[in-house]
Motif scaffolding. Structure first.
Motif, short mmCIF file in Angstrom:
data_model
loop_
_atom_site.label_atom_id
_atom_site.label_comp_id
_atom_site.label_asym_id
_atom_site.label_seq_id
_atom_site.Cartn_x
_atom_site.Cartn_y
_atom_site.Cartn_z
N GLN A 1 36.80 -6.56 1.13
CA GLN A 1 36.09 -7.34 1.73
C GLN A 1 36.02 -7.14 3.36
OE1 GLN A 1 37.91 -11.01 0.86
NE2 GLN A 1 36.57 -11.38 -1.14
N GLY A 2 36.09 -5.82 3.66
CA GLY A 2 35.86 -5.24 5.06
C GLY A 2 37.07 -5.33 6.05
N GLY A 3 38.18 -5.69 5.36
CA GLY A 3 39.26 -6.00 6.19
C GLY A 3 40.10 -4.48 6.77
N LEU A 4 40.75 -4.57 7.78
CA LEU A 4 41.38 -3.40 8.44
C LEU A 4 42.83 -3.75 8.73
CD1 LEU A 4 38.28 -2.27 10.65
CD2 LEU A 4 38.91 -1.30 8.50
N ILE A 5 43.50 -3.07 8.16
CA ILE A 5 44.89 -3.39 8.22
C ILE A 5 45.59 -2.16 8.78
CG2 ILE A 5 45.06 -5.29 6.82
CD1 ILE A 5 46.32 -3.23 4.67
N ILE A 6 46.88 -2.17 9.42
CA ILE A 6 47.69 -1.10 9.70
C ILE A 6 48.73 -0.88 8.48
CG2 ILE A 6 49.44 -0.26 11.42
CD1 ILE A 6 46.34 -0.93 12.47
N PHE A 7 48.58 0.33 7.87
CA PHE A 7 49.34 0.58 6.51
C PHE A 7 48.99 1.70 6.29
CE2 PHE A 7 50.63 -0.40 2.41
CZ PHE A 7 51.57 -1.07 2.34
N HIS A 8 50.21 2.52 5.71
CA HIS A 8 50.19 3.88 5.48
C HIS A 8 49.68 4.18 3.70
CE1 HIS A 8 51.73 7.90 3.84
NE2 HIS A 8 51.22 8.43 4.93
N VAL B 1 52.42 -7.25 7.81
CA VAL B 1 51.27 -6.48 7.84
C VAL B 1 50.16 -6.75 9.09
CG1 VAL B 1 49.45 -5.00 6.66
CG2 VAL B 1 51.70 -5.65 5.52
N PRO B 2 50.22 -6.16 9.99
CA PRO B 2 49.21 -6.54 11.19
C PRO B 2 47.92 -5.97 10.95
CG PRO B 2 50.44 -4.56 11.92
CD PRO B 2 51.28 -4.90 10.51
N THR B 3 46.79 -6.71 11.22
CA THR B 3 45.41 -6.28 11.45
C THR B 3 45.26 -5.09 12.48
OG1 THR B 3 44.71 -7.99 12.90
CG2 THR B 3 44.95 -8.54 10.54
N LEU B 4 44.04 -4.52 12.31
CA LEU B 4 43.93 -3.53 13.52
C LEU B 4 43.74 -4.34 14.87
CD1 LEU B 4 43.11 -0.80 14.58
CD2 LEU B 4 40.62 -1.35 13.81
N GLU B 5 43.07 -5.36 14.94
CA GLU B 5 43.04 -6.09 16.10
C GLU B 5 44.46 -6.58 16.84
OE1 GLU B 5 39.34 -7.07 13.71
OE2 GLU B 5 41.41 -6.89 13.41
N GLN B 6 45.22 -7.05 15.85
CA GLN B 6 46.53 -7.68 16.15
C GLN B 6 47.33 -6.16 16.69
OE1 GLN B 6 48.33 -9.08 12.55
NE2 GLN B 6 47.66 -11.21 13.39
N ALA B 7 47.33 -5.23 16.17
CA ALA B 7 47.74 -3.86 16.65
C ALA B 7 47.40 -3.35 17.96
CB ALA B 7 47.73 -2.70 15.60
#
Length: 242
Positions: free
Chosen positions: A44-51, A91-97
């Motif tokens: 659904q278009g989410g962007l997270i900081i994760f490997h 797990v942070p979102t891109l915006e939070q990071a």
């Protein structure tokens, strides 16, 4: 763009749970001025900081990362696997990071972590978030193993600083770097040769190496022209910044 010699990997992956805000803060506490983190698309278009492609190693969740929705991701514990002191880390979102990194005054090497064919769908939303929230282009690098992702970044904004990520340096590295006016070649330190390093530097590109966690492992790489080491433990290299 001015890089320093030391860059934290996934924040500081040996000091706190990787790719979390805690890891970014742990990196900053060492005195490092740049961090590398991974942006991973989800459902659904989410962007997270994760490997990882799956959730099991770094969270209490399970399944395919690409298929997880944002509500699920934000409910997971991404810290207890590392140690009890990090219970409940998210797990942070891109915006939070981005907000955390800028508040700490750090530079960002953002790796686009995506291997599927529909990369044209994934990259523009990442660039849109960066355009909206990231303030200083001279403190931002976008890197990826996915060369097509970098081609899209270049097409969308030729002012971006692009790092082509590889393990072994490919025979066509120079053509690929030139075609996207890349800033750097980012490669695995253990398989890099002196000849390759000197060639990259002679061609005018920055040379970043990952992921060495002990200084003696890359002593010769500095002589070869390496500009920056990307490390899970910046403390092992901070003496180089003095």
């Amino acid at each position: 763009m001015k890089l320093t010699k030391v860059m934290g990997h996934r924040g500081a992956a040996l000091l706190a749970p990787e790719n979390t805000l805690a890891s970014i803060r742990a990196a900053a506490a060492t005195g490092v001025k740049w961090v590398e983190i991974d942006v991973h698309p989800i459902a659904q278009g989410g962007l997270i900081i994760f490997h990882d492609h799956t959730l099991e190693r770094c969270t209490n969740g399970f399944g395919n990362t690409l298929e997880a929705n944002l509500e699920t991701m934000l409910s997971l514990d991404a810290g207890s696997w590392f140690g009890a002191e990090h219970d409940g880390e998210k797990v942070p979102t891109l915006e939070q990071a981005i907000d955390c990194i800028q508040a700490l005054g750090l530079g960002l090497n953002l790796e686009i972590k995506y291997e599927d064919a529909d990369v044209e769908r994934v990259v523009p939303p990442i660039l849109a978030v960066l355009s909206e929230r990231w303030q200083d282009n001279d403190k931002l690098m976008i890197s990826s193993f996915n060369y097509e992702a970098l081609q899209i970044c270049y097409r969308e904004d030729k002012q971006r600083h692009l790092g082509y990520l590889v393990e072994d340096v490919p025979s066509d590295w120079l053509l690929k770097l030139a075609a996207i006016e890349a800033f750097s070649l980012n490669c695995y330190y253990a398989v890099l040769t002196k000849q390759q390093a000197r060639a990259v530097k002679s061609a005018g590109y920055k040379l970043l190496c990952y992921t060495a966690n002990e200084a003696h492992l890359v002593e010769r790489h500095w002589d070869w022209g390496m500009d920056t080491i990307i490390t899970d433990d910046p403390n092992q290299f901070m003496h180089l910044e003095s």
